[in-house]
Design a protein around this motif. Structure first.
Motif, short mmCIF file in Angstrom:
data_model
loop_
_atom_site.label_atom_id
_atom_site.label_comp_id
_atom_site.label_asym_id
_atom_site.label_seq_id
_atom_site.Cartn_x
_atom_site.Cartn_y
_atom_site.Cartn_z
N ILE A 114 0.86 -1.18 0.00
CA ILE A 114 0.00 0.00 0.00
C ILE A 114 0.89 1.23 0.00
O ILE A 114 1.80 1.33 0.83
CB ILE A 114 -0.90 0.04 1.25
N VAL A 115 0.64 2.16 -0.90
CA VAL A 115 1.39 3.41 -0.95
C VAL A 115 0.49 4.56 -0.49
O VAL A 115 -0.58 4.77 -1.05
CB VAL A 115 1.93 3.70 -2.36
N ILE A 116 0.94 5.24 0.55
CA ILE A 116 0.17 6.37 1.10
C ILE A 116 0.30 7.58 0.17
O ILE A 116 1.37 7.87 -0.35
CB ILE A 116 0.68 6.72 2.51
N GLY A 117 -0.81 8.28 -0.02
CA GLY A 117 -0.80 9.45 -0.89
C GLY A 117 -1.05 10.75 -0.19
O GLY A 117 -0.77 11.83 -0.74
N LYS A 118 -1.60 10.68 1.03
CA LYS A 118 -1.94 11.89 1.78
C LYS A 118 -1.65 11.65 3.25
O LYS A 118 -1.91 10.57 3.77
CB LYS A 118 -3.42 12.24 1.57
N LYS A 119 -1.09 12.65 3.92
CA LYS A 119 -0.74 12.54 5.33
C LYS A 119 -1.91 11.98 6.14
O LYS A 119 -3.04 12.45 6.02
CB LYS A 119 -0.31 13.90 5.88
N ALA A 120 -1.63 10.98 6.95
CA ALA A 120 -2.68 10.30 7.71
C ALA A 120 -2.30 10.22 9.18
O ALA A 120 -1.28 9.60 9.52
CB ALA A 120 -2.92 8.90 7.15
N THR A 121 -3.10 10.82 10.01
CA THR A 121 -2.94 10.74 11.46
C THR A 121 -4.30 10.49 12.08
O THR A 121 -5.25 11.27 11.86
CB THR A 121 -2.37 12.04 12.04
N ASN A 122 -4.43 9.37 12.80
CA ASN A 122 -5.67 9.05 13.50
C ASN A 122 -6.88 9.05 12.57
O ASN A 122 -7.95 9.57 12.90
CB ASN A 122 -5.91 10.03 14.66
N VAL A 123 -6.74 8.46 11.39
CA VAL A 123 -7.86 8.44 10.45
C VAL A 123 -8.76 7.24 10.73
O VAL A 123 -8.33 6.21 11.25
CB VAL A 123 -7.38 8.40 8.98
N SER A 124 -10.03 7.38 10.40
CA SER A 124 -10.99 6.30 10.57
C SER A 124 -10.85 5.30 9.43
O SER A 124 -10.29 5.61 8.37
CB SER A 124 -12.41 6.85 10.59
N GLU A 125 -11.38 4.11 9.62
CA GLU A 125 -11.35 3.13 8.55
C GLU A 125 -12.14 3.63 7.34
O GLU A 125 -11.75 3.41 6.19
CB GLU A 125 -11.91 1.80 9.03
N ALA A 126 -13.24 4.31 7.59
CA ALA A 126 -14.06 4.83 6.50
C ALA A 126 -13.32 5.88 5.68
O ALA A 126 -13.55 6.01 4.47
CB ALA A 126 -15.35 5.43 7.06
N ASP A 127 -12.42 6.62 6.32
CA ASP A 127 -11.69 7.70 5.64
C ASP A 127 -10.34 7.24 5.10
O ASP A 127 -9.67 7.97 4.39
CB ASP A 127 -11.48 8.87 6.61
N ALA A 128 -9.95 6.00 5.42
CA ALA A 128 -8.60 5.55 5.09
C ALA A 128 -8.36 5.50 3.59
O ALA A 128 -7.26 5.81 3.11
CB ALA A 128 -8.36 4.18 5.71
N ALA A 129 -9.37 5.11 2.81
CA ALA A 129 -9.18 4.96 1.37
C ALA A 129 -8.73 6.26 0.72
O ALA A 129 -7.96 6.25 -0.26
CB ALA A 129 -10.45 4.45 0.71
#
Length: 257
Positions: A114-129
């Protein structure tokens, strides 16, 4: 769907989208709305690099129902992972050599990345995509004897973090449904792994969400989803390893023991 590559050409490193053996060159950052330049290059005229430059590589262990059952270990309640060194990264097609001070078995592990495209901190599963840029192909190579070399401390990071032990690519595919994918590993012409991503204990979105609660994920960071049954040691002095995920691509590397 787009297949993004990073490559060397004319003394410079650039990015672009690959289709039918041709690269549409883009300018700007891969993760910040890159723009087509109008230039097209033949794939045969460039040297492919790892498709992005992670700030960290997060590698899962015990993330498939089938492998947990085969190993007779409990399925984890939360992701079990280690961090791999950045120096483990190498390019598609590169020759990987085991460390000179290591004489034990070297193991292949075909995996989805999986390659991250946007900074992610404490994201929900619904918002992870919305924080996932795309998916790639990984060979999580392991110097297996190092893991339990010292009985007081399992050395996962050392065993998997050797120089060159983290090839991935050759592309990052966007707009992919990971649950539809199958990972195949071909070692010296023989199929050794063939397993479905739908068997993962923690889905891609779940992994991104849970990991983002432990540490901030940055654009380009690579999450190796873990492997399933069929892993094994490479036996020949020179080994040809291909990891194939239809819909993404084929990662080829030579491993010299």
């Amino acid at each position: 769907m787009a297949h993004w590559v990073r490559f060397d050409h004319g003394g410079k490193t650039a990015i672009g989208t690959l289709k039918d053996g041709a690269i549409a060159v883009h300018s700007g950052s891969l993760f910040d709305n890159p723009k087509p330049t109008g230039e097209t290059l033949k794939l045969s005229d460039v040297k492919l690099r790892s498709p992005c430059e992670p700030t960290k590589i997060i590698a899962m262990w015990n993330n498939f129902h089938a492998l947990a059952a085969k190993l007779n270990v409990a399925e984890p309640a939360e992701p079990l992972f280690l961090l791999k060194s950045i120096s483990s990264i190498t390019d598609p097609g590169a020759v990987v050599k085991k460390p000179k001070n290591y004489d034990g078995p070297v193991v292949f592990e075909g995996e989805l990345g999986i390659v991250i495209g946007k900074k992610a901190t404490n994201v929900s599963e619904a918002d992870a995509a919305s924080h996932i840029f795309g998916y790639t192909v990984v060979n999580d190579i392991t110097a297996a004897a190092i893991i339990q070399k010292d009985p007081t401390f399992p050395q996962w990071a050392r065993a998997k973090g050797c120089d060159g032990f983290g090839p991935f690519g050759p592309v990052i595919a966007t707009d992919v449904k990971p649950e539809t994918l199958t990972v195949k590993t071909i070692l010296n012409g023989q199929e050794r792994q063939n397993y479905a991503i739908s068997d993962m204990i923690f889905s891609a979105a779940k992994l991104v969400s849970l990991l983002s609660h432990d540490m901030t994920l940055h654009p380009g960071d690579l999450i190796e989803c873990g492997t399933s049954v069929g892993v094994g040691s490479m036996k020949e002095p020179v080994n040809q390893v291909s990891i194939i995920i239809d819909g993404i691509g084929q990662l080829d590397n030579t491993v010299e023991l």
